[in-house]
Design an enzyme around this catalytic site. Sequence first.
Site, short mmCIF file in Angstrom:
data_model
loop_
_atom_site.label_atom_id
_atom_site.label_comp_id
_atom_site.label_asym_id
_atom_site.label_seq_id
_atom_site.Cartn_x
_atom_site.Cartn_y
_atom_site.Cartn_z
N TYR A 119 -3.73 9.25 3.04
CA TYR A 119 -4.03 8.01 3.74
C TYR A 119 -3.00 7.80 4.84
O TYR A 119 -1.82 7.58 4.56
CB TYR A 119 -4.02 6.84 2.75
N THR A 173 -6.83 -3.14 0.64
CA THR A 173 -7.76 -4.26 0.56
C THR A 173 -7.82 -4.84 -0.85
O THR A 173 -8.19 -6.00 -1.04
CB THR A 173 -9.16 -3.82 1.03
N LYS A 229 -7.90 9.90 4.85
CA LYS A 229 -8.39 8.65 5.40
C LYS A 229 -7.54 8.37 6.63
O LYS A 229 -6.36 8.07 6.52
CB LYS A 229 -8.27 7.52 4.38
#
Length: 298
Positions: free
Chosen positions: A136, A48, A164
Amino acid sequence: MNTRFHGVGVAIVTPFNDDMTVDFDGFGRVVQHITDGGVDYVVLQGTTGESPTVTKTEKKQLLQYLKENNPKKLPIVYGMGGNVTPDVVASIKDTDFEGVDAILSVCPYYNKPGKRGVIEHFTRIADASPVPVILYNIPPRTGINMSAETICTLAQHPNIIGVKEASCIIEQCMEIVRDKPEDFLLISGDDVQGVPIISIGGVGVMSVIANAFPAKFSGMIHAALRGDFAFAQKELGHFLRIDPLLYEEGNPVGIKKILEILGLISSTVRLPLYPAADDLGDRMRAVIQQDKLVELVA
């Protein structure tokens, strides 16, 4: 120690000026906005944050700015991943980790390594990192899915403290909870799966949408962590219409458009991403008003 990463971590955006330089004033406004909203930690230079198009120098500048402009001293998770293992290790050795609480490292993309390659990649990163590592897993971006078995194997490393999970495979999340060490953190990488994942043993979310709606989103996640799933599920309903709009033209195109609507930053993104169409912005504004996510200024 790992409770620092319970609750809501915001995968914070990187605002840009019209000339594509980093807008540090805008970045500061977003930091203040999420801090005031009650989030628990900040995730810097994840997807992001447009990490693929932010230079090494800019990454260091953003990290230094966040260290110096962090009013509640929220824990910082710093994105450090890649698909060239020696380069990631070299970047770690070249980074000043003072004030950094953990790194977030994405599964190697494009190369599509097998299980043994993934395990060796993250073992070398964890061995090199002076701070804890959070894995992740995001198969739509990397081209491979780290299985629950692979994640739980890596969880045995003393410096790998969590994952994550953005596979959106709830059965896989259940397998991780079943087989992981007790203190290993399962963190949702998908906003609308945050409440369900907490219900099976997760500890929170690394969130995109909390850039814009930190108070409402944090209230929902904190309620779930307290076991108040009736309230959390009701609140989750308010996010179901806005969430798919965030990704209609790519992330962070959508969330930056909302932040522009809120008057915090410009919706500018770096190519190959392209700013959100006016139509998308209009639909976002309508949903925000319909679901009363925040009070909008006309």
